[in-house]
Structure formats: C-alpha cells, structure tokens
Design a protein around this motif. Structure first.
Motif, PDB file in Angstrom:
ATOM      1  N   LYS A   1       6.823  19.765  13.673  1.00 21.88           N
ATOM      2  CA  LYS A   1       5.884  18.745  14.108  1.00 21.88           C
ATOM      3  C   LYS A   1       6.595  17.410  14.259  1.00 21.88           C
ATOM      4  O   LYS A   1       7.417  17.065  13.412  1.00 21.88           O
TER       5      LYS A   1
ATOM      6  N   TRP B   1       8.779  16.262  11.195  1.00 23.05           N
ATOM      7  CA  TRP B   1       9.734  15.215  11.569  1.00 23.05           C
ATOM      8  C   TRP B   1       9.022  13.871  11.622  1.00 23.05           C
ATOM      9  O   TRP B   1       8.021  13.726  12.320  1.00 23.05           O
ATOM     10  N   LYS B   2       9.570  12.903  10.902  1.00 23.73           N
ATOM     11  CA  LYS B   2       8.943  11.584  10.818  1.00 23.73           C
ATOM     12  C   LYS B   2       9.957  10.483  11.009  1.00 23.73           C
ATOM     13  O   LYS B   2      11.104  10.730  11.314  1.00 23.73           O
TER      14      LYS B   2
ATOM     15  N   GLY C   1      12.420  11.290   4.497  1.00 21.98           N
ATOM     16  CA  GLY C   1      11.847  12.402   3.758  1.00 21.98           C
ATOM     17  C   GLY C   1      10.670  11.874   2.949  1.00 21.98           C
ATOM     18  O   GLY C   1      10.190  10.766   3.217  1.00 21.98           O
ATOM     19  N   ILE C   2      10.216  12.659   1.985  1.00 21.75           N
ATOM     20  CA  ILE C   2       9.220  12.137   1.045  1.00 21.75           C
ATOM     21  C   ILE C   2      10.008  11.249   0.088  1.00 21.75           C
ATOM     22  O   ILE C   2      10.997  11.681  -0.498  1.00 21.75           O
TER      23      ILE C   2
ATOM     24  N   THR D   1       8.780   6.123  -3.364  1.00 24.02           N
ATOM     25  CA  THR D   1       7.553   5.353  -3.152  1.00 24.02           C
ATOM     26  C   THR D   1       7.555   4.906  -1.707  1.00 24.02           C
ATOM     27  O   THR D   1       8.522   5.157  -0.972  1.00 24.02           O
ATOM     28  N   ASP D   2       6.480   4.263  -1.273  1.00 19.16           N
ATOM     29  CA  ASP D   2       6.413   3.837   0.117  1.00 19.16           C
ATOM     30  C   ASP D   2       7.530   2.830   0.407  1.00 19.16           C
ATOM     31  O   ASP D   2       7.535   1.742  -0.160  1.00 19.16           O
TER      32      ASP D   2
ATOM     33  N   LYS E   1       1.128   8.001   2.395  1.00 18.70           N
ATOM     34  CA  LYS E   1       0.687   8.312   3.767  1.00 18.70           C
ATOM     35  C   LYS E   1       1.638   9.274   4.467  1.00 18.70           C
ATOM     36  O   LYS E   1       1.420   9.633   5.612  1.00 18.70           O
TER      37      LYS E   1
HETATM   38  P1  ADP Z   1       4.207  10.603  11.089  1.00 17.40           P
HETATM   39  O1  ADP Z   1       5.242  10.147  12.048  1.00 17.40           O
HETATM   40  O2  ADP Z   1       4.304  12.038  10.803  1.00 17.40           O
HETATM   41  O3  ADP Z   1       2.825  10.158  11.436  1.00 17.40           O
HETATM   42  P2  ADP Z   1       3.825   8.846   8.995  1.00 17.40           P
HETATM   43  O4  ADP Z   1       3.987   7.560   9.716  1.00 17.40           O
HETATM   44  O5  ADP Z   1       2.447   9.349   8.754  1.00 17.40           O
HETATM   45  O6  ADP Z   1       4.631   9.917   9.757  1.00 17.40           O
HETATM   46  O7  ADP Z   1       4.582   8.850   7.600  1.00 17.40           O
HETATM   47  C1  ADP Z   1       5.547   8.000   7.273  1.00 17.40           C
HETATM   48  C2  ADP Z   1       4.943   6.716   6.735  1.00 17.40           C
HETATM   49  O8  ADP Z   1       4.424   6.929   5.416  1.00 17.40           O
HETATM   50  C3  ADP Z   1       6.015   5.679   6.606  1.00 17.40           C
HETATM   51  O9  ADP Z   1       5.815   4.671   7.560  1.00 17.40           O
HETATM   52  C4  ADP Z   1       5.909   5.148   5.194  1.00 17.40           C
HETATM   53  O10 ADP Z   1       5.782   3.751   5.168  1.00 17.40           O
HETATM   54  C5  ADP Z   1       4.665   5.801   4.615  1.00 17.40           C
HETATM   55  N1  ADP Z   1       4.821   6.271   3.239  1.00 17.40           N
HETATM   56  C6  ADP Z   1       3.994   5.995   2.208  1.00 17.40           C
HETATM   57  N2  ADP Z   1       4.416   6.567   1.070  1.00 17.40           N
HETATM   58  C7  ADP Z   1       5.542   7.240   1.376  1.00 17.40           C
HETATM   59  C8  ADP Z   1       6.432   8.042   0.620  1.00 17.40           C
HETATM   60  N3  ADP Z   1       6.269   8.278  -0.680  1.00 17.40           N
HETATM   61  N4  ADP Z   1       7.481   8.582   1.262  1.00 17.40           N
HETATM   62  C9  ADP Z   1       7.679   8.371   2.574  1.00 17.40           C
HETATM   63  N5  ADP Z   1       6.887   7.617   3.328  1.00 17.40           N
HETATM   64  C10 ADP Z   1       5.820   7.051   2.747  1.00 17.40           C
END
Ligand code: ADP
Ligand code: ASP
Ligand code: MG
Length: 462
Positions: free
Chosen positions: A2, A227-228, A232-233, A236-237, A264
C-alpha cells in the motif's frame, strides 16, 4: 503493497512508486498495489462537500472541480510517458470528474449531506488516483489493471464512514485477484469498498492500510507492506519529538495499542486481517526504500526495552460522573456504558476508583455534547449527583508488551512526570499491561511525551 497519500502525492512520486513496484516484481514477487488518494485530496473533497451543502454555491463547486481536474491531469502527465496510455487515463479522469461534479452540484441544490453521500464523494480521491498509477505501470511496460475496492471484492457493512468488511470479502478478493497475479499488477483503490447493495462505503480515515491488510489476508500473502513517508513505526510521532526513532520489530498487539492510542501511522484496524493468517506487516519509507522499516509480527521476543513507544491522542474530552448513590449500587457502570453506546459515543478510556463514587470517561471531543446529554437523561432522578466535563484534555499512552509483569514501570512514568511538573488528571492501565494511559491538560501533552520518551531512552538508535 500500500502506498499512502504522500507517497503518491503527485505524478513524479507516482512514477517512483510504479518503478519501485516494477523492481520488486522483476525480482520475482507477485504484487498487488493499493493506492491512497493524492495527498490532501480526501480532505479537500470532504471540505468541498460540506461547503456545497451549507452554502449551495455552485460556482465554488465549479472552481474546485477545475482545480481537481488540473491536478490529476498534471499528475497523469508526469507519471505516464506514453501518449496512448495517457489519453486513456485522461479520458477516465474526465469521466470520473464529471460524475463527481454532478454529485456536488446535487448536494448544493439539496442542501444536505448524508453519511452515504460523504462516502460517495470522498471515494473519488482513490478513484482518480488508481487509474494514474495503473497507467504509470503500463507505461513502464508492466501489465496492470485498476479496481475500486468493491470491484476487488471488498464488501462491507452499511456503516458509512467506518464500514467493516463482511466475511465474504475474503473469498471474493481471492477469486478476483489471485488469477491475475502472475500476469499483471492489480492496482486497487484503498479506503473504499461497497455494501451488499453495491453502494460505496469507506473504511474510515487512513483506511487504505486496512484495505491492504484485507487483501493480503484474502490472498494469504507472504507479507503486507505499508509504504509511508516515515521510516517505520516510530518511538513517538516524529512531528512532535524529532528524536523519535524507527522501531525495528514490534508485535501485532503493540502495534494495535499504538494505533488505538493515536499513533496516526496505522489505521486502528489495519492489523486485524493480518492476524487471521499471521502475515507479517512491514512499514517502510517510500522515499528511503533501502531502510529496513518496521516489521510487525505475532510474537516479539521479550526485548530489553520495556517501553516501545509513547503516543498522544488529542481532540478528546473528559466526563466525570459522581454521586454517593453510586457506591455499592449494582449496574451503574453498565447503564452508563450502554447509554453511551446507544448514543454512538466512542469511549477512549475509562477509570473507576474503588470507592465507586466516581467514574471518569474520556470520549472523542466531537461526541462530548451528546454523551453528556445522554447520561443526564438516563440518570434524571437519583444516583448520579453531578456530571462535569473538560475539553482541555489529551491522552498520553506508554506502550510496550515488556511492561507486563515488570514492576516499577508505572513508578517511573509518574515519577518522571512529577519531576517535570506535569499534572496527571486521570490514569488507566488495562490488565493486559501492554499500556499505561493517562489524561493531562492539552498544553502539557507535548511535554509529557518528551519527558517519557527521554525517561525510557527511546531516542537511542537501536
Ligand atoms: P500514509 O502515507 O500511509 O497515510 P500517514 O501519514 O498516515 O501515512 O502516517 C505517517 C504519519 O503518522 C506521519 O506523518 C507521522 O507524523 C504520524 N505518526 C504519529 N505517530 C507516529 C509513530 N509512532 N510513528 C510514525 N509515524 C507517526
Ligand atoms: N485517502 C484516505 C484518507 O485520507 C485513505 C488513506 O489515505 O488511507 O483518509
Ligand atoms: Mg494514513
């Protein structure tokens, strides 16, 4: 695989995604691609639909539509370097955009926006993106076909805005996609699906993670890759704490807890289908494919880090229910929770002291008014003396399976917060012991996250 909204943010990025997919396919893998809408498009669709219903201004719809068309044509031009393929894709974009325009104009005239129409309108983000990605693959010489979620076989409940897949999905997806895998790369719209009547539903914001996991489970894939734009995870944010580091390996349960508690990075249900067949989930950075990312697996050997990550949920509110009459009265909690469930309130966190004179509940801020109203109506006479509320709240959660049976974690959490002068309003720990969560005032949430991130040494490279 994805690819999220930022990963397919424009035509150049889509082309990068197509090249990446081609590379993995050339190495002998069979792949299904799930795409999000171009970054920001879902938000824009939702905003425009609301405005259309509120103002009825068709001129704003026309402007929005012209802009949307231009954006997608530009993306197609950048992503596809074959005139013939580009023409076909542009024709499909124009067709979709015409339908969307009619729907938005209809909403202007009707002046109302149902949940069903919201799903219909917001489905266009993915429905415009998928043909472009598909065309981009074709222009690289890879055979490809695009599908809506419904066409791919995802059939859901009627819960518009937050629909869940029905069991038949798993056999339908297998039947429809599996035979194609050795001849092409199917590109499926994330986020959107259909109910049994064939009406478009959506799986909730960020739902394309969920789509990928559903498809992966249906096909019994070897791995599900999300893929984001992050490595990775993370611990924290990274948008809150720049020192955040990617977590190399995490368990299904930990990843779910993280997403329930506001990280998120994953859709809260995205792990559930993967668990069905114990399929490993990988979270990777589209822009740094060479990095390992995070691997989400069934069991994570008890690692040395007790705490894996810290998260924060904003836009929540606290309700406090109190009254001496609650002490020893059986069924009060049941009535509170049934009342809230019937009112459609999402509960984030609960705590009741053993004095039983008080129940604290954290709910989504958007649900606060209906929650308080419902509780007051249910307990008109007696038992509950007071219902108070506080909007200025955030919930912080510390997550890690290693916390179970490790004494002293709560002591460290609240000790560190105390030293940093962060006042804790409410505390809750589930008996799974995989998380400790607590409420603080909104202004102190960032500090709380920073303090705990440092306390547990999460900033150090693993
Ligand atoms: P996608 O491209 O799949 O929509 P997201 O934008 O939903 O990806 O996910 C990445 C976002 O999540 C990042 O912009 C980041 O700021 C936020 N985020 C919040 N908590 C975390 C975390 N623990 N690890 C990674 N990203 C996080
Ligand atoms: N496009 C949808 C959203 O913005 C789904 C997704 O990107 O996962 O919520
Ligand atoms: Mg997302």
């Amino acid at each position: 695989m994805k690819f999220g909204g930022t990963s397919v943010g424009d035509g150049v990025r889509m082309r990068h995604v197509a090249e990446l997919a081609k590379e993995y396919r050339d190495r002998g893998n069979e792949i299904v691609l799930v795409t999000s809408a171009l970054g920001g498009i879902t938000d824009a669709l939702l905003k425009n639909a609301c405005e259309a219903s509120e103002t009825g201004k068709t001129s704003s719809v026309n402007e929005f539509i012209a802009d949307l068309k231009e954006k997608h044509h530009k993306a197609a031009r950048e992503a596809i370097n074959s005139t013939e393929i580009l023409e076909n894709v542009n024709a499909e974009i124009d067709l979709r955009i015409e339908e969307l325009e009619k729907a938005l104009i209809g909403i202007c005239y009707l002046g109302e926006l149902t949940m069903r129409s919201v799903d219909y309108i917001s489905s266009y983000g993915e429905r415009l993106a998928a043909p472009i990605l598909c065309g981009s693959l074709q222009s690289l010489g890879v055979s490809s076909r695009s599908f809506t979620g419904g066409e791919a076989g995802i059939v859901t409940t009627d819960e518009y805005g937050n629909a869940k897949p029905l069991d038949v999905t798993y056999s339908l997806v297998k039947e429809r996609l599996e035979p194609l895998l050795n001849e092409c790369i199917p590109v499926v719209c994330g986020f959107i699906a259909e109910n049994e009547a064939g009406i478009i539903t959506t799986l909730g914001r960020g739902g394309s993670d969920f789509t990928a996991s559903i498809i992966g489970a249906a096909l019994k894939a070897n791995e599900i890759w999300l893929w984001k734009e992050v490595d990775g995870i993370m611990t924290t944010d990274p948008a809150i704490v720049p020192e955040a580091r990617p977590i190399p390996v995490i368990s299904y349960i930990e990843a779910m807890e993280l997403s329930y508690f506001g990280a998120k990075v994953l859709h809260p249900r995205a792990i559930e289908p993967a668990i069905r067949h114990r399929i490993p989930v990988r979270v990777k950075n589209t822009f740094h494919p060479e990095l390992a990312g995070t691997l989400v697996v069934k069991d994570e050997k008890k690692s040395r880090d007790i705490v894996k990550a810290v998260t924060v949920i904003k836009k929540v509110a606290l309700i406090n229910i109190s009254g001496a009459g609650m002490v020893g009265t059986i069924g009060v909690a049941a009535r509170v929770f049934t009342t809230l469930a019937n009112a459609g309130v999402n509960i984030v966190m609960i705590s009741q002291g053993s004095s039983e004179a008080n129940i604290s509940i954290v709910v989504d801020e958007a649900h606060l008014d209906k929650a308080v109203k419902a509780i007051k109506a249910e307990f008109k006479n007696g038992i509950i003396r007071e219902v108070t509320q506080d909007r200025n709240i955030a919930v912080v959660a510390v997550v890690g399976a290693g916390m179970a049976n490790t004494p002293g974690v709560a002591g460290r959490v609240f000790g560190a917060l105390g030293s940093a002068q962060v006042n804790v309003i409410m505390i809750s720990q589930g008996s799974s012991q995989h998380n400790i969560s607590f409420a603080v005032s909104e202004e102190t949430a960032k500090k709380a996250v920073e303090v705990l991130h440092r306390e547990f040494g999460l900033e150090h490279q693993k």
